[in-house]
Scaffold this active site. Structure first.
Site, PDB file in Angstrom:
ATOM      1  N   GLU A 267       0.893  -1.171   0.000  1.00  0.00           N
ATOM      2  CA  GLU A 267       0.000   0.000   0.000  1.00  0.00           C
ATOM      3  C   GLU A 267       0.919   1.204   0.000  1.00  0.00           C
ATOM      4  O   GLU A 267       1.513   1.541   1.024  1.00  0.00           O
ATOM      5  CB  GLU A 267      -0.879   0.002   1.255  1.00  0.00           C
ATOM      6  CG  GLU A 267      -1.820  -1.182   1.374  1.00  0.00           C
ATOM      7  CD  GLU A 267      -3.049  -1.053   0.492  1.00  0.00           C
ATOM      8  OE1 GLU A 267      -3.217  -0.015  -0.181  1.00  0.00           O
ATOM      9  OE2 GLU A 267      -3.829  -2.019   0.454  1.00  0.00           O
TER      10      GLU A 267
ATOM     11  N   CYS B 176      -2.456   8.836   2.784  1.00  0.00           N
ATOM     12  CA  CYS B 176      -2.133   8.476   1.402  1.00  0.00           C
ATOM     13  C   CYS B 176      -3.286   8.771   0.454  1.00  0.00           C
ATOM     14  O   CYS B 176      -3.085   8.857  -0.747  1.00  0.00           O
ATOM     15  CB  CYS B 176      -1.784   7.004   1.347  1.00  0.00           C
ATOM     16  SG  CYS B 176      -3.050   5.997   2.086  1.00  0.00           S
TER      17      CYS B 176
HETATM   18  P1  NAP Z   1       8.109   5.239   4.742  1.00  0.00           P
HETATM   19  O1  NAP Z   1       9.279   6.106   4.929  1.00  0.00           O
HETATM   20  O2  NAP Z   1       8.061   4.375   3.558  1.00  0.00           O
HETATM   21  O3  NAP Z   1       7.978   4.399   6.093  1.00  0.00           O
HETATM   22  C1  NAP Z   1       6.970   3.426   6.301  1.00  0.00           C
HETATM   23  C2  NAP Z   1       7.528   2.302   7.140  1.00  0.00           C
HETATM   24  O4  NAP Z   1       8.637   1.728   6.468  1.00  0.00           O
HETATM   25  C3  NAP Z   1       8.037   2.718   8.511  1.00  0.00           C
HETATM   26  O5  NAP Z   1       7.794   1.669   9.428  1.00  0.00           O
HETATM   27  C4  NAP Z   1       9.533   2.842   8.288  1.00  0.00           C
HETATM   28  O6  NAP Z   1      10.259   2.628   9.480  1.00  0.00           O
HETATM   29  C5  NAP Z   1       9.776   1.700   7.331  1.00  0.00           C
HETATM   30  N1  NAP Z   1      10.975   1.807   6.514  1.00  0.00           N
HETATM   31  C6  NAP Z   1      11.575   2.912   6.044  1.00  0.00           C
HETATM   32  N2  NAP Z   1      12.661   2.576   5.299  1.00  0.00           N
HETATM   33  C7  NAP Z   1      12.742   1.221   5.317  1.00  0.00           C
HETATM   34  C8  NAP Z   1      13.626   0.251   4.734  1.00  0.00           C
HETATM   35  N3  NAP Z   1      14.655   0.609   3.975  1.00  0.00           N
HETATM   36  N4  NAP Z   1      13.398  -1.055   4.972  1.00  0.00           N
HETATM   37  C9  NAP Z   1      12.358  -1.450   5.724  1.00  0.00           C
HETATM   38  N5  NAP Z   1      11.487  -0.582   6.296  1.00  0.00           N
HETATM   39  C10 NAP Z   1      11.670   0.732   6.088  1.00  0.00           C
HETATM   40  O7  NAP Z   1       6.766   6.068   4.658  1.00  0.00           O
HETATM   41  P2  NAP Z   1       6.271   7.190   5.635  1.00  0.00           P
HETATM   42  O8  NAP Z   1       6.942   8.456   5.289  1.00  0.00           O
HETATM   43  O9  NAP Z   1       6.331   6.729   7.023  1.00  0.00           O
HETATM   44  O10 NAP Z   1       4.728   7.234   5.233  1.00  0.00           O
HETATM   45  C11 NAP Z   1       4.268   8.064   4.226  1.00  0.00           C
HETATM   46  C12 NAP Z   1       4.048   7.319   2.923  1.00  0.00           C
HETATM   47  O11 NAP Z   1       3.210   6.189   3.135  1.00  0.00           O
HETATM   48  C13 NAP Z   1       3.322   8.181   1.923  1.00  0.00           C
HETATM   49  O12 NAP Z   1       3.881   8.030   0.665  1.00  0.00           O
HETATM   50  C14 NAP Z   1       1.905   7.631   1.957  1.00  0.00           C
HETATM   51  O13 NAP Z   1       1.174   7.883   0.780  1.00  0.00           O
HETATM   52  C15 NAP Z   1       2.137   6.194   2.209  1.00  0.00           C
HETATM   53  N6  NAP Z   1       0.954   5.564   2.794  1.00  0.00           N
HETATM   54  C16 NAP Z   1       0.245   4.703   2.003  1.00  0.00           C
HETATM   55  C17 NAP Z   1      -0.914   4.128   2.491  1.00  0.00           C
HETATM   56  C18 NAP Z   1      -1.711   3.188   1.628  1.00  0.00           C
HETATM   57  O14 NAP Z   1      -2.565   2.490   2.172  1.00  0.00           O
HETATM   58  N7  NAP Z   1      -1.483   3.125   0.324  1.00  0.00           N
HETATM   59  C19 NAP Z   1      -1.339   4.402   3.797  1.00  0.00           C
HETATM   60  C20 NAP Z   1      -0.580   5.265   4.584  1.00  0.00           C
HETATM   61  C21 NAP Z   1       0.575   5.838   4.058  1.00  0.00           C
HETATM   62  P3  NAP Z   1      10.902   3.821  10.349  1.00  0.00           P
HETATM   63  O15 NAP Z   1       9.859   4.864  10.447  1.00  0.00           O
HETATM   64  O16 NAP Z   1      11.187   3.157  11.630  1.00  0.00           O
HETATM   65  O17 NAP Z   1      12.104   4.250   9.592  1.00  0.00           O
END
Ligand code: NAP
Length: 482
Positions: free
Chosen positions: A253, A287
């Site tokens: 997602e 999102c």
């Molecule tokens: P993110 O940076 O991708 O982080 C999401 C999760 O991934 C966090 O638990 C983060 O951990 C972890 N993570 C980061 N880098 C990683 C890696 N290299 N390997 C494994 N895990 C890793 O996203 P965000 O900034 O938190 O969230 C915003 C994004 O999520 C937006 O683009 C939004 O559109 C999207 N989103 C999508 C949905 C959907 O249902 N489609 C819903 C909500 C949000 P840490 O925080 O501990 O680093």
């Protein structure tokens, strides 16, 4: 420090309420004021590998539970969540920052996924197929995938977890969960209630730690058969690559760039309500938040004026204060992104109608902002802002609107406002998105399939389809000849 009255929900070996003097821990901070709330244990590769083995053992026993037993556990968990809704919301607002009213709503929504999949657990049935051979019987059964893992974001610290683990439990899987670094407490609180509800230990395991190390360990494991991730497209791509060697099943997602199209036959007040609801929920950090608002030229000024009036009524502040509608942004990088989108648009000719700056250098609160005269050449047309910025574009024809709305690599959510029933169908079908809201800005609900197309992801969560991602289909061919 988080108020002592919530400690009972955080009664977990990984959580410390005083700064630990030994061992590796992550400090969890209050989103509104930056003070320490608690510390959570930082699991390293060896520790994650150990818990993967425990998860495997737990799943081997759990898969033998009947569907009714799994449904009863989920239903008990759902009731406990509602019994503790207020305390769960307080924990969520403390670590995430969203207004309490939104946090209560998120706990209700998170619980609704558990209830839904409690109901679905008893409907995992198979098929008997007519065989062309008289002596053969052909059957299809469905079995749990096995050990699964979830990596979840900070913007919905409760709902993004239950939307994944509830179908996993309903199907008979175990799950290891890596919550976002900023918001692990809600995940632990959910686990405490799950155990109280009767979930056998280790069927749900929460693992905080460095996301790169924990993520890599989960992806590389042969034991983990499925990874479900909600977060950015960028990280989704890394995880897909890391899962390729073990051919793990994936649900992703990912990011969005949601368009809202307001046609000149729309009910203006309905459209304004939808724009506000979709754009400013969670301070623009969802999102499915409207990222681009396209308004047909005949009603552009009227809609813009009403949007600005309503945005000026929003109240930014600590989510625990009555009347707050907008909490802080997650971090400095989030503030910088909103600022850069505003600066880029202004430099290319947009007009700042309201807002436009952070409240103070010492925190991450940002004024709800509206830009008018926005065009496709500006960065905000291409990139997800993920903050409280509503950019208002104008368009001439239906064809132009659909073309601009689809001109992106993302395909999560889109919205359209029109009173014309045939246009609702025509445009709804033409939009290249996984979800389309017609005359509404609120589309997320447990009974409907949530997910995106293009680079917004793979698979669907919630709904009757959401459980399929946790099941393997098995075909049995029985020859009756003696
Ligand atoms: P993110 O940076 O991708 O982080 C999401 C999760 O991934 C966090 O638990 C983060 O951990 C972890 N993570 C980061 N880098 C990683 C890696 N290299 N390997 C494994 N895990 C890793 O996203 P965000 O900034 O938190 O969230 C915003 C994004 O999520 C937006 O683009 C939004 O559109 C999207 N989103 C999508 C949905 C959907 O249902 N489609 C819903 C909500 C949000 P840490 O925080 O501990 O680093």
């Amino acid at each position: 420090m988080i108020d002592q009255k919530y400690h009972y929900l955080l009664n977990h070996a990984d959580i410390a309420f005083e700064a630990p003097t030994s061992g590796a821990y992550i400090e969890v901070k209050d989103a509104a004021n930056g003070t320490s709330l608690a510390w959570v244990k930082q699991h390293d590769r060896a520790s994650v590998e150990h818990f993967i083995l425990r998860s495997e053992q737990a799943q081997a026993a759990f898969k033998k539970f009947t569907a009714l037993q799994r449904a009863d556990i989920l239903m008990a968990w759902y009731r406990l969540m509602l019994d503790h809704q207020e305390d769960l919301a307080q924990i969520l607002t403390a670590e995430q920052g969203k207004p309490l009213a939104e946090a209560r709503g998120e706990i209700g929504s998170a619980a609704s996924f558990i209830r839904w999949f409690a109901e679905q657990a008893r409907r995992i049935d198979g098929d008997i197929l007519p065989s062309p051979q008289a002596q053969q019987r052909l059957l299809v059964i469905k079995q749990p995938i096995g050990v699964t893992a979830a990596i979840t974001p900070w913007n919905f610290p409760a709902a993004m977890i239950t939307r994944k683990i509830a179908p996993a439990i309903a199907a008979g899987c175990s799950m290891l969960i890596k919550p976002a670094e900023q918001t692990p407490l809600s995940a632990y609180a959910l686990q405490v209630l799950a155990i109280q509800a009767g979930l056998p230990s280790d069927v749900m395991i929460t693992l905080s730690g460095d996301s790169v190390a924990v993520g890599k360990t989960l992806c590389e494991s042969d034991i983990v058969r499925k990874l479900t991730f909600t977060g950015s497209t960028e990280v989704g791509r890394i995880l897909a690559e890391q899962c390729a060697p073990t051919i793990k099943k994936l649900s992703l997602e990912l990011g969005g760039n949601a368009p809202v199209i307001v046609f000149d036959d729309a009910n203006i007040e309905q459209a304004v309500k939808g724009i506000l609801a979709s754009k400013f929920r969670n301070s623009g950090q969802t999102c499915v938040c409207a990222n681009r608002v396209y308004i047909q030229e005949g009603i552009y000024d009227a809609v813009a004026q009403r949007v600005i009036e309503e945005v000026n009524k929003l109240k930014v502040g600590d989510g625990r204060i009555e009347g707050t509608t907008q909490g802080p942004l997650v971090d400095e990088a989030a503030v910088a992104k909103v600022e850069s989108h505003i600066q880029d648009a202004l430099a290319k000719g947009a007009t700042l109608a309201t807002g436009g700056k952070r409240l103070s250098e010492s925190n991450t609160f940002f004024e709800p902002t509206v830009l008018t005269g926005v065009t496709q050449e500006m960065r905000v047309a291409r990139e997800e802002t993920f903050g409280p910025l509503a950019p208002l574009f104008s368009f001439k024809t239906e064809q132009d609107a659909v073309q601009m709305a689809n001109d992106t690599e993302f395909g999560l959510a889109a919205y359209l406002f029109t009173q014309n029933a045939s246009r609702q169908w025509r445009v709804g079908e033409a939009l290249e998105y996984g979800m389309v809201g017609v005359n509404t800005g609120m589309i997320s609900i447990e009974v409907a399939p949530f997910g995106g197309i293009k680079q917004s992801g793979l698979g669907r969560e919630g709904s009757k389809y959401g459980i399929d991602d946790y099941l393997e289909m098995k075909y049995l061919c029985v020859d009756l000849s003696e």
